[in-house]
Design a protein around this motif. Sequence first.
Motif, short mmCIF file in Angstrom:
data_model
loop_
_atom_site.label_atom_id
_atom_site.label_comp_id
_atom_site.label_asym_id
_atom_site.label_seq_id
_atom_site.Cartn_x
_atom_site.Cartn_y
_atom_site.Cartn_z
N GLN A 199 32.36 31.83 10.97
CA GLN A 199 32.16 30.54 10.07
C GLN A 199 33.52 29.60 10.53
N PRO A 200 33.38 28.31 10.34
CA PRO A 200 34.49 27.51 10.18
C PRO A 200 35.44 27.62 9.41
N GLY A 201 36.78 27.74 9.62
CA GLY A 201 37.72 28.01 8.66
C GLY A 201 37.99 29.59 8.50
N VAL A 202 37.41 30.35 9.32
CA VAL A 202 37.71 31.86 9.13
C VAL A 202 38.52 32.11 10.30
N ASP A 203 39.53 32.56 10.48
CA ASP A 203 40.35 32.86 11.41
C ASP A 203 39.75 34.25 12.27
N TYR A 204 39.50 33.70 13.55
CA TYR A 204 38.97 34.92 14.35
C TYR A 204 39.77 35.06 15.58
N THR A 205 40.14 36.36 15.86
CA THR A 205 40.99 36.70 16.96
C THR A 205 40.20 37.69 17.91
N PRO A 206 40.07 37.40 18.87
CA PRO A 206 39.59 38.41 20.19
C PRO A 206 40.31 39.42 20.21
N PHE A 207 39.85 40.81 20.18
CA PHE A 207 40.93 42.03 20.49
C PHE A 207 41.84 41.70 21.46
N LEU A 208 41.53 41.36 22.55
CA LEU A 208 42.52 41.24 23.55
C LEU A 208 43.54 39.88 23.66
#
Length: 390
Positions: free
Chosen positions: A210-219
Amino acid sequence: MTIAARTAALEALPLDQLRRRTSTKWRSYPEDVLPLFVAEMDFPLADAITARLHEAVELGDTGYTPPDPGLRDAFVVFAQRRFGWSVQPARVRSTCDVMMGVVEILRAVLTPGDRVIVAPPVYPPFFDCVEEAGGVVERVPLLDVDGSWVLDLEGIERALEGGARAVLLCNPHNPTGTVHSRAVLARLAELAAAHGAVVVSDEIHAPLVQPGVDYTPFLAASPLAEEVGYTVTSASKAYNLAGLKCAVMVTASEQTAAVVRALPPEVEWRTGLFGALAAVAAWDPASDSWLDALLVALDENRRLLGRLLAEHIPEARYRLPDAGYLAWVDLRDLGWGDDPAGRILREARVALNRGPTFGAEGNGHVRINLGCAPEVLTEAVLRIAALVQR
Protein backbone atom coordinates in the motif's frame (compact mmCIF):
# COMPACT_ATOMS: atom_id res chain seq x y z
CA MET A 1 -0.46 13.47 -3.62
CA THR A 2 -1.26 9.89 -2.66
CA ILE A 3 -2.57 7.30 -5.08
CA ALA A 4 -5.85 7.20 -3.16
CA ALA A 5 -6.28 10.95 -3.61
CA ARG A 6 -5.93 10.87 -7.41
CA THR A 7 -7.21 7.46 -8.47
CA ALA A 8 -10.68 5.93 -8.44
CA ALA A 9 -10.96 2.37 -7.14
CA LEU A 10 -10.97 -0.46 -9.64
CA GLU A 11 -14.38 -2.15 -9.78
CA ALA A 12 -14.80 -5.91 -9.52
CA LEU A 13 -16.73 -7.80 -12.17
CA PRO A 14 -20.30 -8.91 -11.36
CA LEU A 15 -20.79 -12.37 -9.87
CA ASP A 16 -22.74 -13.72 -12.82
CA GLN A 17 -19.81 -12.91 -15.10
CA LEU A 18 -17.23 -14.25 -12.65
CA ARG A 19 -19.05 -17.57 -12.39
CA ARG A 20 -18.37 -18.10 -16.09
CA ARG A 21 -14.66 -18.35 -15.27
CA THR A 22 -13.18 -21.87 -15.15
CA SER A 23 -10.31 -21.26 -12.70
CA THR A 24 -9.90 -22.87 -9.28
CA LYS A 25 -11.72 -20.07 -7.48
CA TRP A 26 -14.88 -20.58 -9.53
CA ARG A 27 -14.87 -24.35 -10.04
CA SER A 28 -14.02 -25.69 -6.58
CA TYR A 29 -17.44 -25.17 -4.94
CA PRO A 30 -21.12 -25.00 -5.88
CA GLU A 31 -22.65 -21.67 -6.87
CA ASP A 32 -24.19 -21.09 -3.43
CA VAL A 33 -20.68 -20.74 -1.96
CA LEU A 34 -18.93 -17.37 -1.91
CA PRO A 35 -15.28 -18.18 -2.80
CA LEU A 36 -12.90 -16.01 -0.76
CA PHE A 37 -10.04 -18.48 -0.51
CA VAL A 38 -7.44 -19.02 -3.27
CA ALA A 39 -5.45 -15.94 -4.33
CA GLU A 40 -7.35 -15.00 -7.46
CA MET A 41 -8.98 -11.59 -7.85
CA ASP A 42 -12.37 -10.64 -9.25
CA PHE A 43 -11.21 -7.59 -11.22
CA PRO A 44 -10.87 -7.24 -15.00
CA LEU A 45 -7.38 -7.54 -16.45
CA ALA A 46 -5.36 -4.43 -17.18
CA ASP A 47 -6.15 -3.22 -20.72
CA ALA A 48 -2.55 -3.58 -21.89
CA ILE A 49 -2.52 -7.25 -20.85
CA THR A 50 -5.84 -8.00 -22.55
CA ALA A 51 -4.70 -6.30 -25.76
CA ARG A 52 -1.39 -8.19 -25.84
CA LEU A 53 -3.02 -11.58 -25.27
CA HIS A 54 -5.71 -10.86 -27.88
CA GLU A 55 -3.00 -10.00 -30.38
CA ALA A 56 -1.14 -13.22 -29.65
CA VAL A 57 -4.29 -15.32 -30.10
CA GLU A 58 -5.18 -13.58 -33.36
CA LEU A 59 -1.68 -14.27 -34.67
CA GLY A 60 -1.68 -17.87 -33.50
CA ASP A 61 1.38 -16.91 -31.45
CA THR A 62 1.18 -19.98 -29.23
CA GLY A 63 4.57 -21.57 -29.72
CA TYR A 64 7.62 -21.98 -27.52
CA THR A 65 8.86 -19.16 -25.32
CA PRO A 66 11.96 -17.51 -26.84
CA PRO A 67 15.20 -17.08 -24.85
CA ASP A 68 14.44 -13.40 -24.22
CA PRO A 69 10.73 -12.50 -24.54
CA GLY A 70 11.42 -9.04 -23.09
CA LEU A 71 10.99 -10.03 -19.45
CA ARG A 72 14.41 -8.90 -18.28
CA ASP A 73 14.21 -5.34 -19.51
CA ALA A 74 10.55 -4.99 -18.53
CA PHE A 75 11.21 -6.15 -14.98
CA VAL A 76 14.30 -3.96 -14.60
CA VAL A 77 12.36 -0.84 -15.58
CA PHE A 78 9.38 -1.82 -13.41
CA ALA A 79 11.56 -2.50 -10.34
CA GLN A 80 13.26 0.88 -10.67
CA ARG A 81 10.01 2.76 -11.28
CA ARG A 82 7.86 1.16 -8.57
CA PHE A 83 10.45 0.22 -5.91
CA GLY A 84 13.53 2.36 -6.62
CA TRP A 85 15.42 -0.93 -7.02
CA SER A 86 18.29 -1.16 -9.52
CA VAL A 87 18.49 -4.60 -11.14
CA GLN A 88 20.93 -5.72 -13.82
CA PRO A 89 19.13 -7.32 -16.80
CA ALA A 90 21.75 -10.08 -17.04
CA ARG A 91 20.79 -11.17 -13.52
CA VAL A 92 17.15 -11.86 -14.33
CA ARG A 93 16.16 -15.34 -15.50
CA SER A 94 12.65 -16.69 -16.01
CA THR A 95 10.87 -19.88 -15.00
CA CYS A 96 7.35 -21.29 -14.72
CA ASP A 97 6.22 -19.90 -11.36
CA VAL A 98 7.58 -18.62 -8.07
CA MET A 99 7.48 -21.92 -6.19
CA MET A 100 9.28 -23.69 -9.03
CA GLY A 101 11.99 -21.03 -8.92
CA VAL A 102 12.28 -21.43 -5.16
CA VAL A 103 12.59 -25.21 -5.44
CA GLU A 104 15.25 -25.06 -8.15
CA ILE A 105 17.36 -22.49 -6.30
CA LEU A 106 17.13 -24.42 -3.03
CA ARG A 107 17.99 -27.65 -4.84
CA ALA A 108 21.10 -25.94 -6.23
CA VAL A 109 22.36 -24.58 -2.91
CA LEU A 110 21.39 -27.37 -0.49
CA THR A 111 22.81 -30.74 0.32
CA PRO A 112 19.96 -33.24 0.83
CA GLY A 113 18.87 -33.13 4.45
CA ASP A 114 19.93 -29.51 5.02
CA ARG A 115 17.52 -27.50 7.13
CA VAL A 116 15.66 -24.49 5.72
CA ILE A 117 14.12 -21.88 8.01
CA VAL A 118 10.54 -20.76 7.41
CA ALA A 119 8.52 -18.27 9.48
CA PRO A 120 4.99 -19.56 10.04
CA PRO A 121 2.18 -18.84 9.77
CA VAL A 122 3.28 -18.87 6.15
CA TYR A 123 2.10 -19.75 2.63
CA PRO A 124 1.45 -23.52 2.77
CA PRO A 125 3.53 -24.49 -0.32
CA PHE A 126 6.65 -23.29 1.52
CA PHE A 127 6.62 -26.49 3.55
CA ASP A 128 6.20 -28.67 0.47
CA CYS A 129 8.78 -26.93 -1.70
CA VAL A 130 11.50 -27.25 0.95
CA GLU A 131 10.90 -31.00 1.01
CA GLU A 132 10.76 -31.17 -2.80
CA ALA A 133 14.19 -29.52 -2.91
CA GLY A 134 15.59 -32.15 -0.54
CA GLY A 135 15.61 -29.93 2.55
CA VAL A 136 14.06 -30.22 5.98
CA VAL A 137 11.77 -27.50 7.29
CA GLU A 138 12.90 -25.67 10.42
CA ARG A 139 10.11 -23.51 11.81
CA VAL A 140 10.94 -20.19 13.44
CA PRO A 141 7.51 -18.57 13.88
CA LEU A 142 6.83 -14.88 13.50
CA LEU A 143 6.72 -12.90 16.73
CA ASP A 144 3.78 -10.77 17.80
CA VAL A 145 5.44 -7.56 19.04
CA ASP A 146 3.34 -4.55 20.02
CA GLY A 147 0.59 -5.49 17.62
CA SER A 148 2.90 -6.20 14.68
CA TRP A 149 4.23 -9.39 13.14
CA VAL A 150 8.05 -9.49 12.97
CA LEU A 151 10.72 -12.02 12.10
CA ASP A 152 12.23 -13.73 15.15
CA LEU A 153 15.82 -12.79 14.37
CA GLU A 154 17.15 -14.34 17.57
CA GLY A 155 15.37 -17.57 16.78
CA ILE A 156 16.72 -17.49 13.23
CA GLU A 157 20.22 -16.90 14.56
CA ARG A 158 19.91 -19.94 16.85
CA ALA A 159 18.70 -22.06 13.95
CA LEU A 160 21.61 -20.93 11.78
CA GLU A 161 24.05 -21.60 14.60
CA GLY A 162 22.52 -25.06 14.80
CA GLY A 163 23.30 -25.75 11.16
CA ALA A 164 20.37 -24.46 9.08
CA ARG A 165 21.66 -23.59 5.60
CA ALA A 166 18.94 -21.36 4.17
CA VAL A 167 16.08 -19.02 5.02
CA LEU A 168 12.95 -19.09 2.87
CA LEU A 169 11.57 -15.57 3.27
CA CYS A 170 8.15 -14.22 2.34
CA ASN A 171 8.50 -10.46 1.66
CA PRO A 172 5.78 -9.14 1.91
CA HIS A 173 4.57 -11.92 4.15
CA ASN A 174 1.66 -14.19 3.27
CA PRO A 175 -0.79 -14.52 5.05
CA THR A 176 -0.25 -11.60 7.45
CA GLY A 177 0.43 -8.91 4.84
CA THR A 178 3.48 -7.81 6.83
CA VAL A 179 6.17 -5.76 5.07
CA HIS A 180 9.53 -6.41 6.70
CA SER A 181 11.62 -3.32 7.42
CA ARG A 182 14.94 -2.60 5.74
CA ALA A 183 16.71 -2.89 9.11
CA VAL A 184 15.24 -6.34 9.78
CA LEU A 185 16.15 -7.54 6.29
CA ALA A 186 19.68 -6.18 6.59
CA ARG A 187 20.10 -7.97 9.93
CA LEU A 188 18.79 -11.18 8.39
CA ALA A 189 21.43 -10.85 5.67
CA GLU A 190 24.12 -10.37 8.32
CA LEU A 191 23.04 -13.53 10.09
CA ALA A 192 22.97 -15.55 6.89
CA ALA A 193 26.40 -14.29 5.82
CA ALA A 194 27.90 -15.01 9.25
CA HIS A 195 26.80 -18.65 9.03
CA GLY A 196 27.42 -19.33 5.35
CA ALA A 197 23.69 -19.56 4.59
CA VAL A 198 21.50 -18.10 1.85
CA VAL A 199 18.16 -16.28 1.80
CA VAL A 200 15.60 -17.08 -0.89
CA SER A 201 12.94 -14.38 -0.92
CA ASP A 202 9.47 -14.85 -2.40
CA GLU A 203 8.42 -11.29 -3.33
CA ILE A 204 5.33 -12.00 -5.40
CA HIS A 205 3.16 -9.61 -3.34
CA ALA A 206 5.56 -6.66 -3.69
CA PRO A 207 3.54 -4.68 -6.26
CA LEU A 208 0.61 -4.78 -3.82
CA VAL A 209 2.28 -2.85 -0.99
CA GLN A 210 0.00 0.00 0.00
CA PRO A 211 1.14 3.61 -0.64
CA GLY A 212 2.88 5.07 2.39
CA VAL A 213 4.29 1.70 3.47
CA ASP A 214 8.06 1.38 3.10
CA TYR A 215 8.88 -1.73 1.07
CA THR A 216 12.46 -2.93 0.60
CA PRO A 217 13.32 -5.76 -1.78
CA PHE A 218 15.59 -8.15 0.09
CA LEU A 219 18.42 -7.74 -2.42
CA ALA A 220 18.27 -3.96 -1.92
CA ALA A 221 18.48 -4.14 1.89
CA SER A 222 22.29 -4.08 2.12
CA PRO A 223 25.50 -5.12 0.35
CA LEU A 224 25.46 -8.36 2.32
CA ALA A 225 21.92 -9.08 1.14
CA GLU A 226 23.22 -8.85 -2.43
CA GLU A 227 25.79 -11.51 -1.62
CA VAL A 228 23.54 -14.04 0.14
CA GLY A 229 20.18 -13.45 -1.49
CA TYR A 230 17.99 -14.74 -4.29
CA THR A 231 14.64 -13.15 -5.16
CA VAL A 232 11.85 -14.96 -6.98
CA THR A 233 8.85 -12.93 -8.08
CA SER A 234 6.14 -12.65 -10.70
CA ALA A 235 3.42 -10.43 -12.10
CA SER A 236 0.94 -13.22 -11.46
CA LYS A 237 -0.36 -12.18 -8.05
CA ALA A 238 -0.79 -8.46 -8.60
CA TYR A 239 -2.20 -8.77 -12.12
CA ASN A 240 -4.18 -12.03 -11.73
CA LEU A 241 -2.08 -14.07 -14.17
CA ALA A 242 -1.44 -17.26 -12.18
CA GLY A 243 -2.67 -19.57 -14.92
CA LEU A 244 -0.22 -18.21 -17.49
CA LYS A 245 2.92 -19.49 -15.76
CA CYS A 246 5.80 -17.03 -15.65
CA ALA A 247 8.15 -15.88 -12.89
CA VAL A 248 11.61 -14.36 -12.65
CA MET A 249 14.61 -15.25 -10.51
CA VAL A 250 16.76 -12.22 -9.64
CA THR A 251 20.28 -12.05 -8.23
CA ALA A 252 22.63 -9.21 -7.32
CA SER A 253 26.11 -10.75 -7.10
CA GLU A 254 28.31 -12.72 -9.46
CA GLN A 255 28.33 -15.73 -7.13
CA THR A 256 24.54 -16.01 -6.84
CA ALA A 257 24.07 -15.19 -10.54
CA ALA A 258 26.38 -18.10 -11.38
CA VAL A 259 24.13 -20.44 -9.38
CA VAL A 260 21.04 -19.35 -11.31
CA ARG A 261 22.87 -19.49 -14.67
CA ALA A 262 23.89 -23.07 -13.88
CA LEU A 263 20.30 -24.25 -13.38
CA PRO A 264 19.18 -26.75 -16.02
CA PRO A 265 17.90 -25.18 -19.26
CA GLU A 266 14.53 -26.83 -18.65
CA VAL A 267 13.97 -24.48 -15.70
CA GLU A 268 13.75 -21.57 -18.12
CA TRP A 269 12.00 -23.55 -20.88
CA ARG A 270 9.05 -24.03 -18.51
CA THR A 271 8.20 -20.32 -18.78
CA GLY A 272 4.82 -19.95 -20.48
CA LEU A 273 4.80 -17.76 -23.58
CA PHE A 274 1.46 -16.16 -22.66
CA GLY A 275 2.79 -15.63 -19.14
CA ALA A 276 5.83 -13.83 -20.50
CA LEU A 277 3.77 -11.68 -22.89
CA ALA A 278 1.33 -10.78 -20.11
CA ALA A 279 4.11 -9.99 -17.62
CA VAL A 280 5.82 -7.62 -20.05
CA ALA A 281 2.49 -5.82 -20.53
CA ALA A 282 1.86 -5.77 -16.78
CA TRP A 283 5.24 -4.24 -16.01
CA ASP A 284 4.86 -1.62 -18.72
CA PRO A 285 4.08 1.95 -17.54
CA ALA A 286 0.78 1.66 -19.44
CA SER A 287 -0.48 -0.67 -16.69
CA ASP A 288 0.49 1.59 -13.77
CA SER A 289 -2.86 3.35 -13.64
CA TRP A 290 -4.62 -0.03 -13.40
CA LEU A 291 -2.35 -1.09 -10.53
CA ASP A 292 -2.90 2.21 -8.74
CA ALA A 293 -6.67 1.80 -9.04
CA LEU A 294 -6.38 -1.78 -7.75
CA LEU A 295 -4.47 -0.58 -4.69
CA VAL A 296 -7.24 1.90 -3.92
CA ALA A 297 -9.86 -0.87 -4.15
CA LEU A 298 -7.82 -3.15 -1.90
CA ASP A 299 -7.27 -0.37 0.61
CA GLU A 300 -11.00 0.24 0.77
CA ASN A 301 -11.70 -3.46 1.22
CA ARG A 302 -9.10 -4.03 3.94
CA ARG A 303 -10.63 -1.16 5.91
CA LEU A 304 -14.17 -2.33 5.16
CA LEU A 305 -13.33 -5.76 6.57
CA GLY A 306 -12.14 -4.13 9.79
CA ARG A 307 -15.40 -2.23 10.17
CA LEU A 308 -17.54 -5.27 9.36
CA LEU A 309 -15.75 -7.48 11.85
CA ALA A 310 -15.89 -4.84 14.58
CA GLU A 311 -19.63 -4.45 14.08
CA HIS A 312 -20.75 -8.00 13.42
CA ILE A 313 -18.05 -10.34 14.81
CA PRO A 314 -16.29 -8.36 17.56
CA GLU A 315 -14.64 -11.55 18.83
CA ALA A 316 -12.54 -11.66 15.65
CA ARG A 317 -9.03 -10.22 15.78
CA TYR A 318 -7.72 -8.64 12.62
CA ARG A 319 -4.83 -6.37 11.71
CA LEU A 320 -4.80 -4.18 8.64
CA PRO A 321 -2.36 -5.81 6.17
CA ASP A 322 0.39 -3.62 4.74
CA ALA A 323 0.26 -5.40 1.40
CA GLY A 324 -1.74 -7.77 -0.73
CA TYR A 325 -5.37 -8.77 -0.77
CA LEU A 326 -5.26 -11.50 1.85
CA ALA A 327 -6.53 -10.89 5.39
CA TRP A 328 -5.38 -12.99 8.34
CA VAL A 329 -8.17 -13.23 10.92
CA ASP A 330 -8.00 -14.84 14.37
CA LEU A 331 -11.30 -16.51 15.30
CA ARG A 332 -10.11 -18.44 18.35
CA ASP A 333 -12.33 -16.46 20.70
CA LEU A 334 -15.38 -17.88 18.92
CA GLY A 335 -14.52 -21.35 20.22
CA TRP A 336 -14.89 -22.98 16.79
CA GLY A 337 -11.79 -25.13 17.14
CA ASP A 338 -8.54 -25.25 15.19
CA ASP A 339 -10.21 -25.14 11.77
CA PRO A 340 -13.09 -22.63 11.80
CA ALA A 341 -13.04 -22.45 7.99
CA GLY A 342 -14.54 -25.93 7.89
CA ARG A 343 -17.64 -24.89 9.80
CA ILE A 344 -17.89 -21.61 7.89
CA LEU A 345 -17.92 -23.50 4.61
CA ARG A 346 -20.47 -26.07 5.74
CA GLU A 347 -22.89 -23.75 7.49
CA ALA A 348 -22.32 -20.25 6.06
CA ARG A 349 -21.40 -21.31 2.52
CA VAL A 350 -18.30 -19.12 2.46
CA ALA A 351 -15.00 -20.67 1.38
CA LEU A 352 -11.96 -19.33 3.24
CA ASN A 353 -8.41 -20.65 3.53
CA ARG A 354 -7.94 -22.98 6.49
CA GLY A 355 -5.60 -21.54 9.10
CA PRO A 356 -3.86 -24.80 10.12
CA THR A 357 -2.49 -25.25 6.59
CA PHE A 358 -0.23 -22.25 7.30
CA GLY A 359 1.35 -24.12 10.22
CA ALA A 360 0.24 -24.81 13.78
CA GLU A 361 0.41 -21.06 14.38
CA GLY A 362 -2.64 -20.81 12.11
CA ASN A 363 -4.89 -22.88 14.33
CA GLY A 364 -8.15 -21.02 14.92
CA HIS A 365 -7.43 -18.60 12.07
CA VAL A 366 -8.75 -18.07 8.55
CA ARG A 367 -7.36 -16.27 5.52
CA ILE A 368 -9.87 -14.13 3.64
CA ASN A 369 -9.41 -12.99 0.04
CA LEU A 370 -10.20 -9.26 -0.22
CA GLY A 371 -9.82 -9.10 -3.99
CA CYS A 372 -13.56 -8.91 -4.61
CA ALA A 373 -16.46 -6.47 -4.71
CA PRO A 374 -17.28 -4.75 -1.39
CA GLU A 375 -20.77 -6.24 -1.62
CA VAL A 376 -19.35 -9.76 -1.81
CA LEU A 377 -17.07 -9.16 1.16
CA THR A 378 -19.97 -7.71 3.14
CA GLU A 379 -22.23 -10.66 2.33
CA ALA A 380 -19.51 -13.10 3.37
CA VAL A 381 -19.02 -11.46 6.77
CA LEU A 382 -22.78 -11.27 7.35
CA ARG A 383 -23.12 -14.98 6.60
CA ILE A 384 -20.37 -15.78 9.11
CA ALA A 385 -21.91 -13.40 11.67
CA ALA A 386 -25.19 -15.32 11.39
CA LEU A 387 -23.34 -18.39 12.71
CA VAL A 388 -22.14 -16.40 15.69
CA GLN A 389 -25.68 -15.22 16.44
CA ARG A 390 -26.92 -18.81 16.48
